[in-house]
Design an enzyme around this catalytic site. Sequence first.
Site, PDB file in Angstrom:
ATOM      1  CD  GLU A 222     -33.296 -23.507  -7.153  1.00  0.00           C
ATOM      2  OE1 GLU A 222     -33.622 -22.971  -8.225  1.00  0.00           O
ATOM      3  OE2 GLU A 222     -33.870 -23.290  -6.085  1.00  0.00           O
TER       4      GLU A 222
ATOM      5  CE  LYS B  19     -25.170 -29.553   2.991  1.00  0.00           C
ATOM      6  NZ  LYS B  19     -25.701 -29.407   4.344  1.00  0.00           N
TER       7      LYS B  19
ATOM      8  CB  CYS C 119       9.711 -27.487  28.244  1.00  0.00           C
ATOM      9  SG  CYS C 119       9.127 -27.662  26.561  1.00  0.00           S
TER      10      CYS C 119
ATOM     11  CB  CYS D 127       8.018 -32.275  26.613  1.00  0.00           C
ATOM     12  SG  CYS D 127       9.402 -31.464  27.404  1.00  0.00           S
TER      13      CYS D 127
ATOM     14  CG  ASP E 265     -22.366 -22.255   2.808  1.00  0.00           C
ATOM     15  OD1 ASP E 265     -23.287 -22.124   3.637  1.00  0.00           O
ATOM     16  OD2 ASP E 265     -21.239 -22.682   3.089  1.00  0.00           O
TER      17      ASP E 265
ATOM     18  CB  CYS F 249      13.231 -28.059  26.479  1.00  0.00           C
ATOM     19  SG  CYS F 249      12.420 -29.569  27.015  1.00  0.00           S
TER      20      CYS F 249
HETATM   21  S1  IVH Z   1     -35.291 -23.852  -1.067  1.00  0.00           S
HETATM   22  C1  IVH Z   1     -39.021 -24.536   0.697  1.00  0.00           C
HETATM   23  N1  IVH Z   1     -33.260 -23.412  -2.646  1.00  0.00           N
HETATM   24  O1  IVH Z   1     -30.700 -23.923   2.314  1.00  0.00           O
HETATM   25  C2  IVH Z   1     -37.588 -24.784   0.660  1.00  0.00           C
HETATM   26  N2  IVH Z   1     -32.946 -23.255  -0.309  1.00  0.00           N
HETATM   27  O2  IVH Z   1     -30.668 -26.083   4.224  1.00  0.00           O
HETATM   28  C3  IVH Z   1     -36.853 -23.607   1.066  1.00  0.00           C
HETATM   29  N3  IVH Z   1     -30.694 -22.605   0.349  1.00  0.00           N
HETATM   30  O3  IVH Z   1     -32.977 -22.461   4.540  1.00  0.00           O
HETATM   31  C4  IVH Z   1     -35.461 -23.631   0.654  1.00  0.00           C
HETATM   32  N4  IVH Z   1     -29.887 -22.430  -1.680  1.00  0.00           N
HETATM   33  O4  IVH Z   1     -31.386 -20.929   3.244  1.00  0.00           O
HETATM   34  C5  IVH Z   1     -33.698 -23.485  -1.370  1.00  0.00           C
HETATM   35  N5  IVH Z   1     -31.548 -22.987  -4.119  1.00  0.00           N
HETATM   36  C6  IVH Z   1     -31.994 -23.072  -2.887  1.00  0.00           C
HETATM   37  C7  IVH Z   1     -31.158 -22.795  -1.787  1.00  0.00           C
HETATM   38  C8  IVH Z   1     -31.684 -22.911  -0.515  1.00  0.00           C
HETATM   39  C9  IVH Z   1     -29.632 -22.317  -0.405  1.00  0.00           C
HETATM   40  C10 IVH Z   1     -30.715 -22.621   1.805  1.00  0.00           C
HETATM   41  C11 IVH Z   1     -31.913 -21.959   2.432  1.00  0.00           C
HETATM   42  C12 IVH Z   1     -32.519 -22.999   3.334  1.00  0.00           C
HETATM   43  C13 IVH Z   1     -31.347 -23.904   3.555  1.00  0.00           C
HETATM   44  C14 IVH Z   1     -31.782 -25.289   3.970  1.00  0.00           C
END
Ligand code: IVH
Length: 701
Positions: A131, A329, A450, A444, A135, A429
Site C-alpha cells: 500500500e 521509499k 557594496c 566581492c 506522508d 557594486c
Molecule cells: S504500517 C506496524 N502502513 O510510516 C507498522 N505505516 O515510517 C506500522 N505510514 O509510523 C506502520 N503509511 O506513520 C504503515 N500504509 C502504511 C503507512 C505507514 C504511512 C507511516 C506510519 C509509520 C511510518 C514509518
Amino acid sequence: MSKAVDLRGIAPADLTPEQAKAELAALAREIAEHDKRYYQDDAPLISDEEYDQLRRRNGDIEQLFPELRRSDSPSARVGAPAAGGFAKVVHRVPMLSLENAFSEDEVLEFGNRVRRFLKRPDGEPLAMVAEPKIDGLSASLRYEAGKFVSGATRGDGVTGEDITANLATLTDVPKRIAKAPAVLEVRGEVYMTRTDFEALNATQAAADKPPYANRRNAAAGSLRQIDPSVTAGRGLHFFAYAVGEVSEEPWDSQWGIVERLKVWGFQTNPLSRRYATLEDAIGLHRTLQEQRPALPYDIDGVVYKIDRLDWQRRLGMVSRAPRWALAHKFAAEQVETTVREIAVYVGRTGKLTPVAHVGPVGVGGVVVSNVTLHNEDEVARKDVRPGDTVVIQRAGDVIPQLVRVVEDKRPAKVAKAGPFQMPDHCPECGSLAVREEGEVDRRCTGGLICAPQIVQRLHHFASRDAFDIRGLGEIQIQQLWEWGAIKEPADLFTLPARNAALTPPLQERMGWGETKVANLFRAIESARTVDLDRFLYALGIRHVGQTNARLLAKSYGSYQGLHTAMQDAWDRDGEAYASLDAIEGMGPVLAEAVVDFFKEPHNRAVLDDLERVVTIRDFIPPASDSPLAGKTIVFTGTLETLTRDEAKARALALGAKVAGSVSPKTDLVVLGPGAGSKGKKAAELGLATVDEAAFLKLIGG
Ligand code: IVH
C-alpha cells in the site's frame, strides 16, 4: 495600579534606562499572558490591535536599549507553543516505525530474510499486502464498546499525546462502529490533501502568518491545535491501515484487517492491494512512482506487509520496527525544466552565489523557480548554461537540487555560447570579485560600498574594537541606511551636520528622540580621532583582524606611510610589495588582500572621504624598556578601576601579549574579584599573580 501601567504612557525615547528595564519586564510578562489566553485558552482579553501595540512597544524599547533586551523577550518568539497543552497517553501496544529500503534489491533481500527467519525454502512465494506510504502523521483511535473514546499521536511510539477532541473533528474518524470488538484500536495516517494545503497557506498568507513548509507539517500543526474547532476547519483526512490493542480478531490476514476496517466505516487506501508474491508487489512501487505527482495527497513510498498474521507473529520485531513489514521509499522526485537565467547573488559577507532561475515546476510538493548552484565549481562541473533543459529534484524537506543538464536538449545557440562564466566583478557594486587560492567561493572586494554588505560592514566599522561609536548597533545602522542618511563610513561623521536637513531629522523619527540623538552625536564626535590599528581593523579588509591590523600599523607607523606603500605595491613585483610580503607574520594571502583593497577604486574613494573627516593617530611603538615588554599576561575576574579593554590596551602598549587562557607560558596573571578557574589554574601552575592595584603600579598608574 502597578508601576508598569504608569510607565505605559511614556514614549519609549523618553524612558530612563531603569524605566525601560522595568517596562520590558512588564511587557514580557503581559505578552506571555496574552499569548497563553489567545493560543491555549482561546479567550483573548484584548483586541489584535492592542496586542500588536504591546509587541511594537516592546520592539521599540529594545531598539533604543539593546543591552536591556531580555532572554525571554517576546520579540524572540511568535505565538505560544501549542504543545504542553496535551495529556500524555501510553500506547498499550507500541506504535511501530518501519525499516526503509531504497532499491528493488533491498526489497528482495527483505524477502530472503523473512524466508530464512521462518525456515521456508528459498524462493517460496510470499503473499504480501502493498500500500502507499502516506506522508502524514500516524494516529491511534481507541474504541470501547464500539464508541470512539480516545485518540493519540504516535509520539515516540510508546507515549503519545491525547488529541481526542481534535481527531473527533475528522469526518474520516467514525464516532461509533457497529458490531465492533469490546476494545479496538485502529491505527492509520492523518494527512492533508494538496488542495487543502494550498488553501491553508493562502489563508495563512492573507493573515500575515508564515506558510507551512509542507503538507506533513501542515497536517501536524493542524492536528495539534489547542482549539479543536481550528482542526475542524483544516479538512484533515485519515487512512486506516493497522490495528493496535483488540479484544477479538475477526480476521486471519493483513488483508483481512484492511477489509474489516472498510466494513467498519474507515477509509482505507484505494490503491492498497494483496499480491501473491513480493516480486509482484514491487510492481505497485513502479506504478505509484509514476502516479505520484497526480495523487491528491503526498506519498513517499510503498509499504509491504507479510499477509499471514501467524507469520507476522513469529517474525515479531527488531528495535521498534516489525520484521514483517518494509517501507520501499521513492527516489527523490525529479522533473525537467529550463534554465531561464543564471543570476549571481551577493551575500552579506560578499560571497557570490550563482542561482539558476528556472521555469516554475512542482517537485516534491513545492513549486520551484530558483535552484542554487552553490559556487562556480559546481556550475562548471554540471556545465549548466542559460537555455539548458535540466533535471531538478527535491527530496523531503531538502532544498531543491539541480541534478544534471539534459544534454540532448541543449539548443545549438546555447552550445555555441560556451560554458557559463562567473563574473569577475560584483554584480551589485561593480568591484573586483576575487577567488582566493584554495577557496571555493568568489567574493566581492567592494565591502564598504557594496549594498548587500554595507550594513554589516558599517556595523563592524562602528563596533567596539574599531571606531567604537556607542549606541550604533546593527538595527540603528540598518535604519540610517534605509533612510538614506548614511551610505559609506565617512557619512557617519558628517551625519551630525546633515541631520537638520534630513526630513524629518533623526530625533523626530520612531524610536529615536532628542536624548538618543544627542548621545549618538556625542559618541560620533569622540570617535573622530582613532588609532591607526583600529582604523585599519575598521575597514574590514579581508584577513585583517585585530592582530593583523596591529601588525600593519606597527610596520608602517602612520596612515600616510601605509597608504603610499600600498600605492607603490600595486604592481606586486616592486620593492614596496616585496617589503610588505617580507613583514614577519604577514604572508602572501594577507599581503594580497591588503593590496587588492587599496587598489580597488571604490575603496580608495571611501578612504579619501574618510581622510577628510577623521584623524588617524600614528602608531605609538610600545616601550621596550617597560617591565611588561615581551611578557604574556592574562586578565581574569572583574577589574574595578580599568575596563578589561583599557587594561588590555595598556598592556599591549607596553609591549605585552595578552592571552585568553592561563598556561605554563603565562608570565603574569592579573586577578580581579571573582576570578574563577583561571585563578585556580594560575595557583596550581605557580604563576606570578597581581591584583589590579599592583598591576596599575606596574604600568605606572
Ligand atoms: S504500517 C506496524 N502502513 O510510516 C507498522 N505505516 O515510517 C506500522 N505510514 O509510523 C506502520 N503509511 O506513520 C504503515 N500504509 C502504511 C503507512 C505507514 C504511512 C507511516 C506510519 C509509520 C511510518 C514509518
